[in-house]
Motif scaffolding. Sequence first.
Motif: not given
Length: 126
Positions: A30-33, A37, A49, A64-65, A67-68
Amino acid sequence: MLPLLRQGKDMFIVSKRDGQRCKVGDVVLYKRPPDQYVLHRIIKVRQNDYVILGDNCVNKEYGIKDEDIIGVMTRYIRNGKEHDISEKKYRFYSFVWLHSIPLRTGCKKVKYRMKNLVRKIVKNEK
């Protein structure tokens, strides 16, 4: 994801999800802002989530959703040999790892506190 995956030695294969929600035990990328990754294991599925924890971490990540999440690990390669997550050895590892979270995280927290205490004692002796 130590001890399952060793950085710089093992590789992993991630597949896109088929539209269904992930489940407990899935290892997801997943991707964190802003652009980080992360590969961690889902330890709890909530209505909107997930709660995620790395195999070698003590702090859970909340919120963590879907879409993440980019994809789910389906295979990994160790010492040139490809392993599928449906193999008995991997399923056993995953089961034990998930069910030992309270014990493992508790031991790690005690270890960190002891290290910090020793550092303070050594620092005060100087």
